[in-house]
Structure formats: C-alpha cells, structure tokens
Write a protein that holds these residues in place. Structure first.
Motif, PDB file in Angstrom:
ATOM      1  N   ALA A  34      -6.482  11.024  -4.292  1.00 14.94           N
ATOM      2  CA  ALA A  34      -7.613  10.602  -3.449  1.00 14.94           C
ATOM      3  C   ALA A  34      -7.189   8.985  -3.314  1.00 14.94           C
ATOM      4  CB  ALA A  34      -8.968  10.641  -4.235  1.00 14.94           C
ATOM      5  N   ALA A  35      -6.842   8.418  -4.158  1.00 16.38           N
ATOM      6  CA  ALA A  35      -6.308   7.004  -4.080  1.00 16.38           C
ATOM      7  C   ALA A  35      -5.266   6.765  -3.107  1.00 16.38           C
ATOM      8  CB  ALA A  35      -6.035   6.382  -5.585  1.00 16.38           C
ATOM      9  N   ARG A  46      -4.564   8.887  -0.532  1.00 19.77           N
ATOM     10  CA  ARG A  46      -5.065   8.918   0.638  1.00 19.77           C
ATOM     11  C   ARG A  46      -5.864   7.685   1.334  1.00 19.77           C
ATOM     12  NH1 ARG A  46      -5.976  14.293  -0.983  1.00 19.77           N
ATOM     13  NH2 ARG A  46      -8.045  13.761  -1.579  1.00 19.77           N
ATOM     14  N   ALA A  47      -6.543   7.042   0.179  1.00 19.00           N
ATOM     15  CA  ALA A  47      -7.194   5.847   0.589  1.00 19.00           C
ATOM     16  C   ALA A  47      -6.323   4.729   1.116  1.00 19.00           C
ATOM     17  CB  ALA A  47      -8.172   5.301  -0.570  1.00 19.00           C
ATOM     18  N   GLN A 107       0.966  -1.308  -0.196  1.00 19.53           N
ATOM     19  CA  GLN A 107       0.035   0.040   0.132  1.00 19.53           C
ATOM     20  C   GLN A 107       0.622   1.314   0.012  1.00 19.53           C
ATOM     21  OE1 GLN A 107      -2.216  -1.023   3.389  1.00 19.53           O
ATOM     22  NE2 GLN A 107      -3.853  -1.954   2.238  1.00 19.53           N
ATOM     23  N   ASP A 115     -11.085  -5.546   1.603  1.00 18.63           N
ATOM     24  CA  ASP A 115     -11.169  -4.147   1.196  1.00 18.63           C
ATOM     25  C   ASP A 115      -9.550  -3.649   1.125  1.00 18.63           C
ATOM     26  OD1 ASP A 115     -13.740  -3.863   0.508  1.00 18.63           O
ATOM     27  OD2 ASP A 115     -14.360  -3.101   2.510  1.00 18.63           O
ATOM     28  N   ARG A 148      -4.901   5.584   4.775  1.00 19.15           N
ATOM     29  CA  ARG A 148      -5.965   5.051   5.500  1.00 19.15           C
ATOM     30  C   ARG A 148      -5.992   3.741   5.786  1.00 19.15           C
ATOM     31  NH1 ARG A 148      -9.095   9.054   3.015  1.00 19.15           N
ATOM     32  NH2 ARG A 148     -10.161   7.321   1.893  1.00 19.15           N
ATOM     33  N   SER A 149      -5.690   2.909   4.852  1.00 21.10           N
ATOM     34  CA  SER A 149      -5.832   1.386   4.688  1.00 21.10           C
ATOM     35  C   SER A 149      -4.591   0.888   5.714  1.00 21.10           C
ATOM     36  CB  SER A 149      -5.933   0.795   3.351  1.00 21.10           C
ATOM     37  OG  SER A 149      -5.791  -0.796   3.407  1.00 21.10           O
ATOM     38  N   HIS A 209      -7.092  -1.804  -1.486  1.00 18.40           N
ATOM     39  CA  HIS A 209      -6.523  -0.522  -1.414  1.00 18.40           C
ATOM     40  C   HIS A 209      -4.822  -0.668  -1.750  1.00 18.40           C
ATOM     41  CE1 HIS A 209      -9.658   1.691   0.119  1.00 18.40           C
ATOM     42  NE2 HIS A 209      -9.969   0.925   1.173  1.00 18.40           N
TER      43      HIS A 209
END
Length: 413
Positions: free
Chosen positions: A244-245, A247-248, A231, A292, A251-252, A296
């Motif tokens: 955005a991806a 940041r996702a 990640q 999920d 977060r993961s 990510h």
C-alpha cells in the motif's frame, strides 16, 4: 602586381562592384528629370548647369531613400552582395532619432551609392579602354590621350607601359569601389542610436523573461526529479513489505511528474514563441500538496504555519512557493534524513520562510548520485533580491542547515 590583382579574384569584390554599378544604373531613369532645370535655364554658364543637374539629381535620389521599404531592400542587398553584417531595420517603430539626422542616413547612403557607382563605372571603363587602345601604337599607328583639353601623344615602348598602368588603375578602382561602400554601409545603413537603444531594451526584456523561465523550470523539474527518484527508491524497498505504501509512492510520482510536464509544456511554448496557454501557477495554497509529496518520498516534514497566509496573493505567493520548493528539494537531495522543519509566518510587514534540515550521513533511501546544476541557491538569492527581500543560507549549528528568507509585503501582485 599579382598581389594587387588578387583582391579582384575574390567573389565579394565581384559582387561589390556589381552592387555599386547596379546603384548607378538604378539612378539613371532620374537623369532626364534632373536635366529639366538646366534645359529651362540655357543662359546659365555650363559649369552652373552641371552643378544644378547634379544637385537636382541628388535630391531626387535622396527622396527615394526616405521610404521605409527602400532601406530594408538596401540592407538586404548590401548584406548579400557587400557581405556586410547588417541587422534588419526595426520595423513598425518610430524612434526619437527618426525625426532628426538619423532619418537622412538612408538618403545620404543612396546618393553616395549612386555617386560611387557612377564614378567607379566611368573611371574603370575609361581606364580599361585606354589600356586596350594604347598598345595599338606599337603596330605603327598613332595614339593620342586627351583629358580635359590636354592631348598627349604616346608612342614607342611607352604605350605598353601606359597600357599596363591604366589596366592596374582600373583594377584598383574596381577594388576600392566596394571597399568604400563596405566602410560606409554600417555607418549609414546600420541601426541608429535610437534603434540600438530600442533593440537593447527588447533584448533585456527577453533575457529577463528567459531568466525567469529558467528559474521556474529549475525549481519545478529539479524538485520533481529529486522527489521522484527518492519516491522510486522508497517504493522499491517497500514493494514486498508494504504494498500500500509502495502504491502511494507511485501515485505521488505520477502526480508530481504530471505537474512538472505542465510546467515544461508552458516553458517550451514560450521559448518557441507559441501560444502555450495559461502558465501553471503554484502558490502557497498548493503548499499542503507539496508537503504530501515529500511525505510519500519518506521524508518527515514538520510544518509550522502562522499568520494570515490567505492574504498573501499574486507574485509574493508564487515566489514563496518556489522558494520553499527549492529549499525542500535541497533538503531531500543533500539532507541526512530526520525531520525537515518548515516555517511560514505571514506578518503585516513581511513574509518569513524557513527550512531547516539535518546534515551529515544519509540515513534514509539514497536517491543516487545524480549530478546537480549548482544553480539552486544562487537562483534563490537572485529571486529574493529581485523582490527586495533578505536571503540567508548556511549551517545552523553542527548538524543542521538553515534556509531563511524574508519577503516584504510591499511587493505588488
């Protein structure tokens, strides 16, 4: 002669002689009680009175050895002064052997300890006195040695020879006394057969628990590190093109590492024998969250879930989650990109788990050549074997790797 005296110069011999003589002195207060039967039976022959006194004295010494604290004190003192590696007695447990011969091992040792101590003290004392007294004849005096009614006059140069022999015999007694106690201590103060079985059972349970914890820690931390590494690589590549991806992905990483920290905190608490709270449980209900996190990381996951998964509970559900987690971790770590197929089928007679991934050259982000323990698949095989299931892992065709596990539903929660 020097070789015979050298063992006495060792600290363990000094402490062993001290231990033996302390045992003799500790039994001295019981001697007046042992004399009472002989004093009340004055008409008996002298030899009978001596035997009676010794028997009563041995019984009194042995009765003291029946107390549990006495054995613990003897073990500690023998370990320090005799330097014998004795484990601590098993506390708070009545073993099956404690009602038989094993119960009398400590009294026998206590009697032997006192008897050897008295024998060594008297023999070495008499021999040292004789060794110091005999040379007096060389100065013109007369020395006579008497033992059991037999008297021998020692004169001339023989007095020095006899003095040297007595000193050497005294040294030999001081060396043999602790050796006798060191030989008998493990046999009489060591754990009994019943205690050894109890200790072995405790060690087996401890090793089984630590093995289970090692599996849990490997599955959780190994998966988290692999997913977080991939990640982080994804976030680095997409930071400019798709914030955005990125940041996702970050977060993961935060979510997965927080879950791993919970597992790590619990494991460390168990290893330190502390109260670490309730163990974090991951079951098949947490499978969507796991998938999920993989997405990510840039993986393409194709799940296929069928059957009544909600009916799978307890041990079976927790084991299934860990198996899928390890299989997906291996797919991320060693796969060549492309879709990862995940199939979970709950049938009335069993639970089928399958993970299929491509092999070959990696096409996605490379997590880096970090070392692996090599315990993943063997750990999975052991986990499945303990659950009485079936385990298969290996190539599936020329470009795929398949992990297939079947767990019987008869496993209790």
């Amino acid at each position: 002669m020097i070789r015979g005296i050298r063992p006495l110069l060792r600290g363990s011999t000094y402490s062993g002689v001290l231990f033996a003589y302390c045992g003799a002195l500790a039994s001295l207060p019981l001697l007046p009680l042992a004399l009472l039967p002989a004093l009340s039976w004055r008409s008996a022959p002298e030899s009978v009175q001596i035997v009676l006194v010794l028997l009563v004295w041995a019984v009194l010494v042995g009765v003291i050895g029946l107390a549990r604290p006495v054995r613990r004190a003897l073990v500690v003192s023998a370990r320090r002064l005799l330097q014998v590696p004795l484990p601590n007695p098993v506390a708070g447990r009545r073993t099956s052997g404690s009602l038989g011969l094993d119960r009398w091992r400590t009294p026998i040792w206590l009697v032997l300890h006192a008897a050897v101590g008295w024998t060594g003290a008297l023999a070495s004392g008499v021999l040292f006195i004789m060794g110091l007294s005999l040379p007096g004849n060389w100065l013109g005096g007369e020395v006579r040695a008497s033992l059991f009614g037999t008297s021998v006059r020692v004169s001339g140069g023989w007095s020095w020879v006899m003095a040297a022999v007595c000193i050497l015999l005294a040294v030999a007694v001081c060396v043999l006394v602790p050796k006798a106690l060191r030989w008998s201590a493990p046999r009489l103060l060591g754990p009994s057969a019943a205690e050894r079985l109890a200790l072995a059972a405790e060690r087996e349970l401890l090793l089984a628990e630590r093995n289970r914890i090692a599996h849990e820690l490997h599955d959780s931390i190994g998966h988290t590190l692999t997913a977080a590494t991939i990640q982080a690589a994804v976030a680095g590549e997409m930071l400019s093109a798709d914030p955005a991806a990125a940041r996702a992905a970050m977060r993961s990483i935060e979510e997965s590492t927080r879950a791993a920290l919970e597992d790590l905190d619990y494991v460390l608490g168990v290893l330190r024998e502390e109260q670490s709270g309730t163990a974090p449980t991951r079951t098949l209900a947490d499978l969507p969250e796991l998938l999920d996190r993989l997405r990510h990381a840039g993986a393409v996951v194709e799940p296929e879930l069928s059957g009544e998964l909600a009916q799978v509970q307890g041990t079976l559900s927790r084991a299934a989650y860990r198996i899928l987690q390890e299989g997906l971790t291996n797919a991320l770590r060693h796969g060549a990109g492309g879709p990862i197929e995940v199939r979970v089928t709950a049938a009335p007679d069993g639970l089928d788990l399958t993970v299929v991934n491509r092999t070959g050259a990696r096409t996605g982000p490379d997590p880096g050549a970090f070392p692996t323990s090599g315990h993943g698949l063997p750990g999975l095989a052991e986990r499945v074997r303990l659950l009485h299931g079936e385990f298969r892992a290996g190539p599936d065709g020329t470009q795929h790797w398949r992990l297939a596990v079947r767990l019987p539903v008869r496993v209790s929660a």
